[in-house]
Structures are given as C-alpha cells and as structure tokens.
Design a protein around this motif. Structure first.
Motif, PDB file in Angstrom:
ATOM      1  N   LEU A  28       0.830  -1.205   0.000  1.00  0.00           N
ATOM      2  CA  LEU A  28       0.000   0.000   0.000  1.00  0.00           C
ATOM      3  C   LEU A  28       0.864   1.254   0.000  1.00  0.00           C
ATOM      4  O   LEU A  28       1.962   1.260   0.565  1.00  0.00           O
ATOM      5  N   GLU A  32      -2.471   5.515   1.467  1.00  0.00           N
ATOM      6  CA  GLU A  32      -3.459   4.508   1.850  1.00  0.00           C
ATOM      7  C   GLU A  32      -3.274   4.072   3.306  1.00  0.00           C
ATOM      8  O   GLU A  32      -4.251   3.846   4.015  1.00  0.00           O
ATOM      9  N   LYS A  35      -4.715   6.894   5.468  1.00  0.00           N
ATOM     10  CA  LYS A  35      -6.082   7.315   5.168  1.00  0.00           C
ATOM     11  C   LYS A  35      -7.002   7.066   6.364  1.00  0.00           C
ATOM     12  O   LYS A  35      -6.981   5.991   6.970  1.00  0.00           O
ATOM     13  N   ARG A  37      -9.993   5.876   8.242  1.00  0.00           N
ATOM     14  CA  ARG A  37     -10.883   4.753   7.934  1.00  0.00           C
ATOM     15  C   ARG A  37     -11.966   4.557   8.992  1.00  0.00           C
ATOM     16  O   ARG A  37     -12.596   3.512   9.064  1.00  0.00           O
ATOM     17  N   SER A  43      -6.504   5.413  11.224  1.00  0.00           N
ATOM     18  CA  SER A  43      -5.905   4.813  10.036  1.00  0.00           C
ATOM     19  C   SER A  43      -5.205   3.491  10.371  1.00  0.00           C
ATOM     20  O   SER A  43      -4.984   3.154  11.541  1.00  0.00           O
ATOM     21  N   ILE A  44      -4.823   2.800   9.318  1.00  0.00           N
ATOM     22  CA  ILE A  44      -4.031   1.581   9.473  1.00  0.00           C
ATOM     23  C   ILE A  44      -2.729   1.918  10.204  1.00  0.00           C
ATOM     24  O   ILE A  44      -2.352   1.260  11.180  1.00  0.00           O
ATOM     25  N   MET A 148      -9.199  -3.160   8.108  1.00  0.00           N
ATOM     26  CA  MET A 148      -8.857  -1.977   7.304  1.00  0.00           C
ATOM     27  C   MET A 148      -8.056  -2.359   6.067  1.00  0.00           C
ATOM     28  O   MET A 148      -8.251  -1.777   4.992  1.00  0.00           O
ATOM     29  N   LEU A 149      -7.148  -3.324   6.190  1.00  0.00           N
ATOM     30  CA  LEU A 149      -6.393  -3.790   5.019  1.00  0.00           C
ATOM     31  C   LEU A 149      -7.334  -4.389   3.973  1.00  0.00           C
ATOM     32  O   LEU A 149      -7.207  -4.119   2.778  1.00  0.00           O
ATOM     33  N   ALA A 152      -9.149  -1.758   2.203  1.00  0.00           N
ATOM     34  CA  ALA A 152      -8.256  -1.009   1.308  1.00  0.00           C
ATOM     35  C   ALA A 152      -7.891  -1.815   0.067  1.00  0.00           C
ATOM     36  O   ALA A 152      -7.189  -1.320  -0.813  1.00  0.00           O
TER      37      ALA A 152
END
Length: 171
Positions: A28, A32, A35, A37, A43-44, A148-149, A152
């Motif tokens: 990613l 990303e 980002k 989420r 975020s991640i 989240m992955l 994405a």
C-alpha cells in the motif's frame, strides 16, 4: 492461569502476524496507510503505531527495559514513517520473543504494580492477567488492522493460530 509455553507460543504468533503486516503494508502507498478509515485510532498506520506503543509500554513493565516517551494520547504518532515502524516493530517482536523464551513458571506468579497514565492511578494486577491482556491487546488491534487492510483492497494476513508455522521463521 498460564504457563511459559503459552507465552512463547503467543510471542511467536505475534511476530508471525507482524511479519505478515509488514509485507501487507509494503503493498500500500503511504497515503493509503494513513487514510482515515473511521476506526478507533483512525488509520491503518495510526493503529499500527498504537499497537507498537502498547507493546513497548507493557514490555517495559514485564522486562524493565525501555518504555516509550510518549503517552497513550500520542501513541498514534509513535513512528514517523512506515519504514521506521517496520524496523521498530521487528526489534520489538524480537524483544518479546527473547523475554518469553526466558520465562520460568515462577515468573508468572505474583502481582505487577504500575502507574497507569490512561487511568491516572496506581494499579496492582496479577502478572498472568497482565500478560494475557498484553497478547489479547495485540490480537484485538491486529484484527482492526486486518479489517482496514481488507477494505483497502490489500491481502490481509492469515490469522489462524493453528496455521502458524511450527518451526518459524516468525520474525
């Protein structure tokens, strides 16, 4: 409640999971990874930073080693880049594994005392409960990262404990 073998298994599982996360993060862009989420930590990357911070703070209590300078509110900004996170994550997983491999049954008895910045008070809990929380906290936040992955479009890690390689490599 727990035995040294449990700690070794969970330390290996943690390292194996994080090895897969490092590989997934490489697929990613930094945009990303950062980002928003709508997860608890956003975020991640922020969630990964918080998880690393949590491991650092708990290990400082377990092994007396270094602890993060930042408090929980700054945990999401622990490392500045995914590359720095990956290196710090690798070193932390090695530290956890060394600690677990050195445990004896007697090390898992008694109480742990610490000041909780999150609660703003001194706490005393059984060491085995704290260790179970430590490993559960890792699994909880990796589950958030996994979701989240997937959202994405990345390939999320295989998480089933029974699939973990018996002979490593875990790191």
């Amino acid at each position: 409640m727990i035995f040294p073998e449990y700690c070794v298994t969970m330390a290996r599982y943690n390292a194996w999971q994080n090895k897969q996360l490092r590989a997934a993060f490489d697929t990613l862009s930094e945009v990303e990874l950062r980002k928003e989420r709508k997860a608890f930590f956003g975020s991640i990357f922020s969630t990964a930073n918080h998880l690393l911070w949590g491991d650092m703070i708990w290990m400082s209590r377990f092994d007396g080693g270094p602890r993060p300078e930042a408090g929980i509110s700054d945990s999401v900004d622990l490392t500045p880049t995914p590359a720095v996170w990956a290196g710090d994550r690798y070193r932390m997983d090695a530290r956890i594994l060394r600690w677990a491999e050195g445990l004896n049954a007697v090390d898992l008895k008694g109480d742990l005392r610490w000041y909780s910045g999150a609660l703003g008070c001194d706490l005393v809990k059984s060491i085995d409960l704290c260790i179970m929380h430590f490993f559960n906290h890792q699994t909880h936040h990796r589950g958030q990262i996994h979701a989240m992955l997937t959202a994405a479009g990345a390939t999320a890690p295989v998480t089933d404990l029974f699939i973990m390689p018996e002979d490593g490599p875990w790191l």
